[in-house]
Design an enzyme around this catalytic site. Structure first.
Site, PDB file in Angstrom:
ATOM      1  N   HIS A 122     -42.243 -55.159  24.336  1.00 15.74           N
ATOM      2  CA  HIS A 122     -42.592 -56.520  23.918  1.00 15.74           C
ATOM      3  C   HIS A 122     -43.325 -57.263  25.022  1.00 15.74           C
ATOM      4  O   HIS A 122     -43.003 -57.156  26.201  1.00 15.74           O
ATOM      5  CB  HIS A 122     -41.393 -57.297  23.373  1.00 15.74           C
ATOM      6  CG  HIS A 122     -40.323 -57.634  24.372  1.00 15.74           C
ATOM      7  ND1 HIS A 122     -40.405 -58.718  25.202  1.00 15.74           N
ATOM      8  CD2 HIS A 122     -39.139 -57.036  24.650  1.00 15.74           C
ATOM      9  CE1 HIS A 122     -39.303 -58.771  25.952  1.00 15.74           C
ATOM     10  NE2 HIS A 122     -38.530 -57.758  25.652  1.00 15.74           N
ATOM     11  N   ASP A 159     -38.648 -56.921  31.935  1.00 11.91           N
ATOM     12  CA  ASP A 159     -38.355 -57.386  30.566  1.00 11.91           C
ATOM     13  C   ASP A 159     -39.500 -58.247  30.096  1.00 11.91           C
ATOM     14  O   ASP A 159     -39.431 -59.465  30.182  1.00 11.91           O
ATOM     15  CB  ASP A 159     -37.015 -58.139  30.562  1.00 11.91           C
ATOM     16  CG  ASP A 159     -36.503 -58.408  29.169  1.00 11.91           C
ATOM     17  OD1 ASP A 159     -37.052 -57.829  28.223  1.00 11.91           O
ATOM     18  OD2 ASP A 159     -35.535 -59.186  29.018  1.00 11.91           O
ATOM     19  N   GLU A 190     -40.102 -61.352  21.035  1.00 14.16           N
ATOM     20  CA  GLU A 190     -38.826 -60.654  20.925  1.00 14.16           C
ATOM     21  C   GLU A 190     -37.722 -61.547  21.467  1.00 14.16           C
ATOM     22  O   GLU A 190     -36.669 -61.706  20.851  1.00 14.16           O
ATOM     23  CB  GLU A 190     -38.884 -59.347  21.749  1.00 14.16           C
ATOM     24  CG  GLU A 190     -37.663 -58.431  21.579  1.00 14.16           C
ATOM     25  CD  GLU A 190     -36.517 -58.707  22.552  1.00 14.16           C
ATOM     26  OE1 GLU A 190     -35.402 -58.224  22.302  1.00 14.16           O
ATOM     27  OE2 GLU A 190     -36.733 -59.417  23.562  1.00 14.16           O
ATOM     28  N   GLU A 191     -37.987 -62.161  22.614  1.00 12.78           N
ATOM     29  CA  GLU A 191     -36.937 -62.906  23.308  1.00 12.78           C
ATOM     30  C   GLU A 191     -36.413 -64.073  22.489  1.00 12.78           C
ATOM     31  O   GLU A 191     -35.227 -64.377  22.527  1.00 12.78           O
ATOM     32  CB  GLU A 191     -37.446 -63.421  24.660  1.00 12.78           C
ATOM     33  CG  GLU A 191     -37.821 -62.332  25.659  1.00 12.78           C
ATOM     34  CD  GLU A 191     -36.618 -61.519  26.136  1.00 12.78           C
ATOM     35  OE1 GLU A 191     -35.501 -61.749  25.679  1.00 12.78           O
ATOM     36  OE2 GLU A 191     -36.824 -60.624  26.992  1.00 12.78           O
ATOM     37  N   ASP A 249     -37.494 -51.025  26.277  1.00 11.57           N
ATOM     38  CA  ASP A 249     -37.147 -52.424  26.558  1.00 11.57           C
ATOM     39  C   ASP A 249     -35.849 -52.551  27.350  1.00 11.57           C
ATOM     40  O   ASP A 249     -35.076 -53.468  27.143  1.00 11.57           O
ATOM     41  CB  ASP A 249     -37.061 -53.223  25.244  1.00 11.57           C
ATOM     42  CG  ASP A 249     -36.806 -54.710  25.495  1.00 11.57           C
ATOM     43  OD1 ASP A 249     -37.100 -55.192  26.605  1.00 11.57           O
ATOM     44  OD2 ASP A 249     -36.288 -55.386  24.584  1.00 11.57           O
ATOM     45  N   HIS A 264     -34.127 -61.798  32.485  1.00  5.33           N
ATOM     46  CA  HIS A 264     -33.866 -63.195  32.075  1.00  5.33           C
ATOM     47  C   HIS A 264     -33.662 -64.133  33.264  1.00  5.33           C
ATOM     48  O   HIS A 264     -33.237 -65.272  33.064  1.00  5.33           O
ATOM     49  CB  HIS A 264     -32.636 -63.300  31.142  1.00  5.33           C
ATOM     50  CG  HIS A 264     -32.830 -62.677  29.790  1.00  5.33           C
ATOM     51  ND1 HIS A 264     -32.327 -63.232  28.641  1.00  5.33           N
ATOM     52  CD2 HIS A 264     -33.475 -61.552  29.405  1.00  5.33           C
ATOM     53  CE1 HIS A 264     -32.638 -62.464  27.603  1.00  5.33           C
ATOM     54  NE2 HIS A 264     -33.329 -61.444  28.039  1.00  5.33           N
TER      55      HIS A 264
END
Lengths: 486, 486
Positions: free
Chosen positions: B294, B306, B340-341, B368, B439
């Site tokens: 993603h 990520d 996606e997030e 991912d 994140h």
């Protein structure tokens, strides 16, 4: 010739004395005292007092930047706690800088491949110094990334003038992992300390220094930085390792411009205090063994490993002696130093205030490299002390702290005493993770391992109580005086 | 009875077929193809293309929050790069939330042992959701710290109402260190996802959730959080592990009040895109093997592990096939998913747009979980595929990636395809450090190990090229549809 002869004779005499001392050492401690030391050692390993003190200093009081209300509260708190133990407490005044961190942020505003209308955040933290602010609206300039002082000095001035210098010196993680953390830190921190002046010399408008210490969690490492009154006082900040690398990669691709806002202020000095608490000696009350750590901290975290831990193990030394009814023959003086971080102001003030009394300072201990497992004792000054202290090391060996090492790394606050000839000591601490945290926002209570803190308290308490009754005077050796101490 | 008999017969028949297939497997790949796979594997291990793409996405474009200008620039960039390789590129529109992080800060304003006139900073980061802001001047309330949903639910409402709930669920580091990072993450992230609703149910005025993922560097972990339109939309933020522990310790001593400011905004949806790039199959161009990651990321770091890494290894699959002149028989479709997030919007939009064409989706691969060393392949769907893929695993074993494992952990974006019966795959990645960084502000390029990224590219490229010419159809099995997908 006669002179040379005399000199040789002198040397031989000295050597003989030395060998004699080695061959038949007077028993420095009675078997009863050695038993007390073992008892004290065991008591420290079971005592949670130091951890509770560290918790109060960090959780309840918080960051203790010299000059701040929290530092003042910490002085009152430690004094009260030591009075509770029955010690004779004095607050000795220290004039300290009152540096206040302001706003601090930065962003790359032009760089290769930039998406239109966007910027990239650069994580910065201001370094403490004189006149270290940008204008309120910030400074914007192209960056020039260098890896070393030599690389910067070798550049023609016109390639640096008007730009923001980024020092990208990497912390040697291999060195730190292998146990040479302080040496690795020393290499890196030179840029934080001297980078500002070096950049100003070349006409830079600001300087960013890659954070000293291993850092892979985008955490900047604050600290003080120097200045030269003959040069412009340019703004200086630390950047994270990640951001230093980002800037290095982007600058290799084309021009990069950065916007920097720093608004720290250096307000007029305020009066703070070293906390001095004496557990009077029964035979030589005038002679003191200092047991210490520094009470002030940086403001980003709560100063747990730097250096609530050091203050806490010092306080526990007094608490244990009281609890176990151990009466030292010399005075054991617990000291919580003020303003170590911003320039060793407490340590220097103490040495000045007690200049006429240096001969009565039998020894000084400081704990200021965190709370990691101690391997033994750093012995500053004359190496002859190593042999004398072997019985103490034998006691400490039970908790893995039996190493005696000749080392000058015995804490910054007691350097002024060390250069005056006072024998100095510190625990040899495992510092493999220390430089990950100290001076960062992550220096918080959870970084202290309670068991390892107790091990440090054991080293400090046993050493202090062992030094208090020694008949032999420790050999005194005054190393050369540092330039900054003159 | 007859029905049961029929069922048993059916099971036996199936079992027989299965055993036969195992006993005499048709050679799924010719020796020539296996040679090509080995060549491709070696090529990937020597190719720096994926790293260069990850570097551009993270360093030059930066954070790519769905709806942001950087995300739009990333779509254009990836599309252009894949066109350069000669692929047939389509941008498929996806309506995405446009969430913008605002100001965010917090401080303890009353707590036991507080020094007069001081506060303690609490490091917070807003979670993305609907109506997640405090008033501009902030919210101040007492905190109530709980360790679990059960503990909160068991409390009388009046002990929670009007307060700020702090969820202090600890990430299980032992579990993560032992290789079960995703399971450990799942346990912790439940609080980020559902904590807001659980707190609102009990009348809380705000909720703070201990950051999911191992965290010992005072780094908060952002992400989305849920809401229930029937309950008040209370402000929700993540706090660092350190600050959650601090609040737990202080709240155990007495009342603690916190001031929280969060000003995020959820603006109207904007149109973004999945980047779809086809390398047309020579024999079955209508049948596709998806290779994906993603493209969007969170905004605190630059979204390296990520998931620039996942997009980059997918792009490299195309680059390698082109470079080595390998022509797939089915179409290899590189997909860079959007959003996606913030809710798997790209993955869901794709499944909807291609609902009538699911039968032609031979397989889907997603990467991912970072860029850690791959140990092999997660095989989603029917376990029979494990046996079929053994020759591919034998090729990958040369780089330590020879494990085949039945697992549903094959990437969030391809869940909608998986529940429609499409066989899904992902590299089995070493995620021991993944949850330290994703994140957070520290998800930056330096977290990608270039060699390990190449190993991931090797797994993905070899698997994709191996699936493209298979004669046998992979067994299809549709798992139950998740509630959120209905």
């Amino acid at each position: 010739m006669p002179k040379l002869h005399l000199l040789l004779l002198g040397m031989l005499t000295f050597a003989t004395v030395f060998v004699t001392a080695q061959a038949k050492p007077a028993p420095a401690w009675s078997s009863e005292t050695l038993q007390q030391l073992r008892h004290l050692h065991q008591g420290a390993l079971e005592d949670n007092y130091a951890y509770q003190q560290a918790a109060h200093l960090t959780d309840n009081i918080g960051p203790r930047l010299a000059g701040s209300p929290q530092a003042a509260a910490a002085v009152e708190y430690v004094a009260a706690e030591l009075r509770k133990l029955g010690l004779d407490v004095t607050l000795e005044p220290v004039s300290v800088p009152n540096w206040i961190r302001g706003e601090e942020h930065a962003a790359l505003v032009n760089y290769p491949g930039q998406a239109p209308g966007t910027q990239q955040k650069i994580v910065v933290t201001a370094l403490a110094s004189v006149n270290n602010a940008t204008p309120a609206e910030g400074t914007t300039a192209e960056i020039v990334v260098v890896n070393s002082f030599d690389e910067l000095a070798a550049m023609p001035r016109e390639k640096v003038a008007g730009k923001i210098v980024v020092f990208n010196e990497r912390f040697d993680r291999q060195m730190a992992a292998a146990g040479f953390g302080l040496a690795a830190y020393g290499q890196a921190v030179a840029y934080r300390e001297d980078g500002r002046v070096a950049a100003a010399k070349q006409g830079a408008v600001a300087v960013l220094v890659r954070s000293a210490g291993r850092a892979e969690f985008r955490l900047p490492h604050t600290g003080e930085t120097g200045y030269d009154p003959k040069l412009p006082s340019i703004p200086a900040a630390a950047v994270t390792a990640e951001d230093a690398e980002l800037m290095a990669r982007l600058a290799a691709q084309g021009p990069v411009r950065l916007h920097l806002v720093l608004t720290p202020k250096l307000l007029p000095n305020v009066v703070s205090y070293n906390v001095i608490a004496d557990l009077k000696g029964s035979e030589h009350p005038e002679q003191v063994v200092i047991v210490s750590g520094h009470l002030d901290s940086w403001d980003l975290g709560t100063g747990a490993i730097d250096d609530a831990a050091g203050v806490a193990v010092s306080m526990e030394t007094a608490e244990l002696l009281k609890q176990l009814h151990l009466q030292p023959k010399r005075t054991i003086r617990i000291v919580a130093w003020m303003a170590e971080e911003t320039g060793i102001f407490g340590g220097k003030a103490y040495a000045k205030q007690h200049a006429n009394d240096v001969a009565n300072h039998f020894a000084a201990i400081e704990t200021d490299l965190g709370a990691g497992h101690p391997l033994g004792i750093n012995v500053g000054g004359d190496e002859a002390a190593l042999g004398l202290l072997q019985p103490v090391a034998n006691v400490l060996a039970a908790s893995g702290a039996g190493v005696l090492r000749s080392s000058d790394e015995t804490g910054a606050d007691i350097i002024p005493l060390r250069v005056a000839g006072v024998p100095t000591f510190s625990p040899i601490q495992d510092v493999r993770s220390y430089f990950d945290y100290h001076h960062t926002a992550a220096d918080t209570l959870d970084k202290i391992n309670a068991r390892e803190l107790r091990e440090n308290a054991a080293v400090v308490a046993v050493l202090a109580y062992a030094l208090a009754p020694m008949d032999a005077k420790l050999p005194r050796k005054a190393p050369p005086v540092h330039e900054w101490l003159k």
